[in-house]
Design an enzyme around this catalytic site. Structure first.
Site, mmCIF file in Angstrom:
data_model
loop_
_atom_site.group_PDB
_atom_site.id
_atom_site.type_symbol
_atom_site.label_atom_id
_atom_site.label_comp_id
_atom_site.label_asym_id
_atom_site.label_seq_id
_atom_site.Cartn_x
_atom_site.Cartn_y
_atom_site.Cartn_z
ATOM 1 C CE LYS A 114 -4.456 -1.600 1.395
ATOM 2 N NZ LYS A 114 -5.672 -1.412 2.140
ATOM 3 C CE LYS A 198 -6.555 -6.593 -1.863
ATOM 4 N NZ LYS A 198 -7.148 -6.615 -0.564
ATOM 5 C CE LYS A 201 -13.256 -1.657 0.644
ATOM 6 N NZ LYS A 201 -12.767 -1.461 2.016
#
Ligand code: AQP
Length: 333
Positions: A114, A198, A201
């Site tokens: 991230k 994956k 969002k």
């Protein structure tokens, strides 16, 4: 004996089919098993580890709550609340942050993913996110935590932190090391545009995911455009791992239809992709559209949603504040 369940979802918008199959669907199944006590949290403190617009955040907290309810989580059977209503989460997180070791956190792959290349610019909150997650779980003496594959490492960390606290303060079994509950199959749903990433969002392409608020036409269109390859549908699973997009679509089909991957492969072997995609789209619409209709309905009644959260917050607070008080006593405050 029943299980004590805790899990959370971040109110960061765009809840998708991956969140549903990997987590929320499981929350509902666990709630409906006799004897389980479930706490489901809208983890808004986690959401602010990345910059949030205050108005959008408030809407997302309500939308995530509406998604829980629309998916079948029942506020009478389970505790539903948003994390910032219960101060013990922040307090517990600070205490446990003094137990966790830098070396342990440095190993967390989600932070590396991230934070990306420029990790100097990531928030400190993003770095210590797994400690807050540990506090969330331990405050409720959770025995089991249903999560997607990507959270497994954080769960292992929370076990280490619990064990170190108990050892450091000679408080055997005071903090309970939780077990992850990760579905054996299809625990990671991948992007519709790239089977090696994956479903997420924050993917800039809306075509990469099925949002739980998508209506029928959007779902049909996204599945029609989902990436596949030039080979025919497989007869067995031998080389499937080399065809990630095909594996993902067959996995979604299996998961939503409740049948094994082997049966899905048999059902479609020799058929062409357009036929398979049509069946898959029908199935996704059948499972997701009722949820999306209900989310849209519930979202209009903001005071109903707020009441659910407030009531759940009171119930959560009475459990978590007691645990954090015991924790404070143990460490000498
Ligand atoms: N693709 C996925 N497949 C299976 N499970 C998934 N989960 C998330 N993505 C998938 C599971 O959903 C739960 C809630 O996730 P979260 O809201 O806490 O945050 P996340 O994992 O960061 O979700 P995203 O979509 O991946 O967001 P971004 O784009 O911000 O990275 C968790 O149990 C998670 O495992």
């Amino acid at each position: 004996m029943g299980k004590k369940i805790f899990s959370g979802v971040q109110p960061t918008g765009n809840l998708h089919l991956g969140n549903y199959i990997g987590a929320i669907k499981n929350f509902v199944d666990l709630q409906n098993q006799e004897g389980n006590e479930c706490v489901y949290c809208v983890v808004d403190l986690h959401a602010i580890t990345a910059k949030q617009d205050p108005i959008i955040l408030k809407n997302n907290i309500r939308e995530t709550t509406a998604t829980f309810l629309a998916s079948g989580i029942d506020s009478k059977k389970s505790i539903i609340f948003n994390q910032s209503l219960v101060p013990a989460h922040s307090e517990g997180s600070w205490i446990l942050g003094c137990i966790a070791r830098m070396g342990w956190l440095n190993r967390m792959t989600q932070f590396k993913e991230k934070a990306g290349k420029d990790k100097e610019k990531a928030s400190v909150g993003l770095y210590i996110y797994p400690v807050l997650m540990t506090a969330d779980i331990l405050l409720y003496d959770a025995t089991h935590v249903p999560v997607g594959e990507d959270q497994k490492q954080h769960l292992e960390l929370s076990r280490d932190i619990a064990q170190k606290f108990n050892l450091d303060f000679n408080a055997p079994n005071f903090l309970r090391a939780p077990e992850p509950l990760i579905q054996k199959n299809f625990s990671r749903i991948m992007s519709l545009k790239d089977g090696t990433n994956k479903m997420s969002k924050s993917d800039p392409s809306d075509l990469s995911r099925i949002n739980l608020t998508d209506h029928k036409d959007q779902i049909m269109n996204k599945i029609k455009k989902a990436k596949t390859d030039n080979d025919p549908l497989p007869d067995d699973d031998e080389n499937l791992s080399q065809r990630p997009e095909v594996e993902n679509l067959l996995g979604i089909y299996s998961s939503l239809s409740g049948q094994s991957l082997k049966n899905s492969i048999n059902e479609f072997s020799g058929k062409n992709f357009s036929e398979f995609k049509e069946k898959l789209a029908e199935l996704v619409v059948e499972k997701i559209s009722p949820i999306s209709v209900e989310i849209n309905k519930l979202q209009k009644d903001t005071s109903y949603i707020d009441t659910i959260l407030k009531e759940g917050g009171k119930r959560a607070n009475s459990i978590a504040s007691k645990k954090v008080e015991e924790m404070k006593k143990i460490i000498g405050f």
